[in-house]
Design a protein around this motif. Sequence first.
Motif, PDB file in Angstrom:
ATOM      1  N   ALA A 147      10.324   6.455   0.799  1.00 17.56           N
ATOM      2  CA  ALA A 147      11.780   6.437   0.651  1.00 17.56           C
ATOM      3  C   ALA A 147      12.164   6.979  -0.720  1.00 17.56           C
ATOM      4  CB  ALA A 147      12.313   5.016   0.833  1.00 17.56           C
ATOM      5  N   LEU A 148      13.281   7.698  -0.771  1.00 21.63           N
ATOM      6  CA  LEU A 148      13.697   8.340  -2.027  1.00 21.63           C
ATOM      7  C   LEU A 148      13.995   7.321  -3.109  1.00 21.63           C
ATOM      8  CD1 LEU A 148      16.040  11.122  -0.617  1.00 21.63           C
ATOM      9  CD2 LEU A 148      13.622  11.279  -1.186  1.00 21.63           C
ATOM     10  N   VAL A 149      14.596   6.196  -2.729  1.00 21.29           N
ATOM     11  CA  VAL A 149      14.946   5.183  -3.728  1.00 21.29           C
ATOM     12  C   VAL A 149      13.691   4.593  -4.357  1.00 21.29           C
ATOM     13  CG1 VAL A 149      16.134   3.007  -4.102  1.00 21.29           C
ATOM     14  CG2 VAL A 149      17.094   4.675  -2.518  1.00 21.29           C
ATOM     15  N   ILE A 150      12.668   4.337  -3.532  1.00 20.10           N
ATOM     16  CA  ILE A 150      11.426   3.770  -4.054  1.00 20.10           C
ATOM     17  C   ILE A 150      10.717   4.785  -4.945  1.00 20.10           C
ATOM     18  CG2 ILE A 150       9.226   2.736  -3.411  1.00 20.10           C
ATOM     19  CD1 ILE A 150      11.727   1.081  -2.764  1.00 20.10           C
ATOM     20  N   LYS A 151      10.706   6.048  -4.543  1.00 18.65           N
ATOM     21  CA  LYS A 151      10.125   7.083  -5.409  1.00 18.65           C
ATOM     22  C   LYS A 151      10.845   7.140  -6.745  1.00 18.65           C
ATOM     23  CE  LYS A 151       8.447  10.295  -1.850  1.00 18.65           C
ATOM     24  NZ  LYS A 151       8.581  11.671  -1.319  1.00 18.65           N
ATOM     25  N   TYR A 152      12.167   7.037  -6.693  1.00 20.95           N
ATOM     26  CA  TYR A 152      12.954   7.066  -7.926  1.00 20.95           C
ATOM     27  C   TYR A 152      12.612   5.875  -8.818  1.00 20.95           C
ATOM     28  CZ  TYR A 152      16.956   6.239 -10.951  1.00 20.95           C
ATOM     29  OH  TYR A 152      17.760   5.963 -12.031  1.00 20.95           O
TER      30      TYR A 152
ATOM     31  N   HIS B  58       2.711   1.806   9.023  1.00 18.89           N
ATOM     32  CA  HIS B  58       3.815   2.754   9.090  1.00 18.89           C
ATOM     33  C   HIS B  58       5.021   2.253   8.308  1.00 18.89           C
ATOM     34  CE1 HIS B  58       2.682   6.065  11.819  1.00 18.89           C
ATOM     35  NE2 HIS B  58       1.761   5.206  12.218  1.00 18.89           N
ATOM     36  N   LYS B  59       5.243   0.963   8.314  1.00 19.09           N
ATOM     37  CA  LYS B  59       6.324   0.421   7.486  1.00 19.09           C
ATOM     38  C   LYS B  59       6.010   0.599   6.005  1.00 19.09           C
ATOM     39  CE  LYS B  59       8.056  -3.027  10.756  1.00 19.09           C
ATOM     40  NZ  LYS B  59       8.225  -4.480  11.030  1.00 19.09           N
ATOM     41  N   LEU B  60       4.752   0.380   5.648  1.00 23.76           N
ATOM     42  CA  LEU B  60       4.350   0.567   4.258  1.00 23.76           C
ATOM     43  C   LEU B  60       4.486   2.027   3.838  1.00 23.76           C
ATOM     44  CD1 LEU B  60       3.088  -0.836   1.762  1.00 23.76           C
ATOM     45  CD2 LEU B  60       0.850  -0.164   2.659  1.00 23.76           C
ATOM     46  N   LYS B  61       4.098   2.941   4.747  1.00 25.09           N
ATOM     47  CA  LYS B  61       4.203   4.364   4.442  1.00 25.09           C
ATOM     48  C   LYS B  61       5.660   4.787   4.272  1.00 25.09           C
ATOM     49  CE  LYS B  61       3.363   8.887   6.526  1.00 25.09           C
ATOM     50  NZ  LYS B  61       2.864   9.586   7.731  1.00 25.09           N
ATOM     51  N   ASN B  62       6.513   4.393   5.208  1.00 21.15           N
ATOM     52  CA  ASN B  62       7.928   4.779   5.112  1.00 21.15           C
ATOM     53  C   ASN B  62       8.617   4.120   3.931  1.00 21.15           C
ATOM     54  OD1 ASN B  62       7.814   6.428   7.334  1.00 21.15           O
ATOM     55  ND2 ASN B  62       8.404   4.822   8.765  1.00 21.15           N
ATOM     56  N   PHE B  63       8.179   2.934   3.565  1.00 21.29           N
ATOM     57  CA  PHE B  63       8.758   2.254   2.399  1.00 21.29           C
ATOM     58  C   PHE B  63       8.467   3.037   1.121  1.00 21.29           C
ATOM     59  CE2 PHE B  63       8.113  -0.642  -1.188  1.00 21.29           C
ATOM     60  CZ  PHE B  63       9.376  -1.217  -1.280  1.00 21.29           C
TER      61      PHE B  63
END
Length: 475
Positions: free
Chosen positions: A47-52, A39-44
């Motif tokens: 995250a919008l910043v990581i997608k960016y 779940h931490k890996l999924k939410n990481f």
Amino acid sequence: EPKDEPCSRSLQSYGIDYSDPYSLEYPRMKILCINQYMHKLKNFHQALVIKYLYHCVYYCFFLLLFSYTLLFDFQRPTNENPSIHWTEILTIILVSCMLIEEIHYFACLDNLSLAGKCISYFRNRFKIMTIVGVGLFYIGLILRFTHASTDDEFTAARVVMAIDLEIWYLRSLSFIIVVQYLGPHLVAIGKMLKDLAFFMCIIFIVMAGYGVASRSMVYYPNSDKFNQTNFSTAFDGRSIFRQIVYPVYYLMYGQFGNELSNLDAYPDAGWSISTHVLLAAHMLLVNILLINLLIAMFSKRFDQVHNDTQSIWHSQQYLFTREYFTRSPFFPPISLIYDIYHLCRITIFAIRRVIKKSADRRAKVFKIIPINKSFIKDWYEFEGASTYEYAHTEAKTSKSTSMISTKGSDLNKIEKRENINDNKDDSNNSINNVEQIRNDLAKLNQSFEESKQQIQEELAKLNQSFEEIKKYLKK
């Protein structure tokens, strides 16, 4: 929430649920260590910043790959080498992934009608550049295989691909939207482009007037007097642009070419003297008047955007959040599977909605959706209180600012009018201003008296309450 208290989901998972701790504290799997890690890996990754960051790295790789392909591996198919290079194949795959991703983003827009989705999508200039870039890429790809029998025909595909690469490079400016001090400048550039379009209309009229007038006096009737092998008086588009438009356009940048030397070769000719005068007037109008007009227009636009930087930045933050909310958290070509899955889901439920009037209740929605509907009323009350407090603060600030500016201007007027005693109008205005100040001072004194009376009443109430407390303690 404390660890020893049970946690329940407060937000729906198909909406914006970043602030809901339930998904982290109470995962579905029974094995706790794997559960928390997954779940931490999924939410990481969601995250919008990581997608960016993923999208930015991917886009930089795409630009470098496309540039390398166009410079070194974009060759005409021959009998010795009939196939295309693997870098070109990878470029085609990446562009196709971006096309599917844009279709997914278009389908996930909040508008219900197709016209509303088009208006919302094409309101963003970078989306227009994306569509143009994808269209030119596939046009160049078609020309690359259909018009490649000779090197001259293959030039058309190379030109289209080169223009397309330039558009992709310009589109990379959209990534600076996250920088607070650079993002609003994109808005300034967009508004400057509108001013530039207005300026180009004026400059085209001026240049066309000088170009036609000067060429009708110098070159077209006297073409045999100049040793120019590339000069043609034929009536066709290429000759007109080459002899009239191009030389006059570069005069704006101070590049005269053979303009002055050809006129100085015949200094006593009437057409030479007339063209000299016309050229001087043209340079005065274009290089001094119109260029400075353009600079003034740009300065005005920049000042307007600079004064509204904060609201522009908040608007760009919303656009950034809205765009990356639906983006895939994976790199291409894995993101292609993600986008195709969601597009198929949207298509299937769109067909079911037409037939059975049932929609996808688990579709991603750019909205915070609470499970307990009573939260919505609390949110509305909080938004209303926050809006009222903000409006009250802004009104109070603007009122105090206007009062300070009014008093400052009145004092300046009084100081100036005291130096002019002979002017009756100024003296009357000064008397009126003095009377106004007296009235203001009387009102201010009255407000002080009212405040003093209120304070005395409050002190009396406090003394009375203290006396009651003392009596209660004695009992």
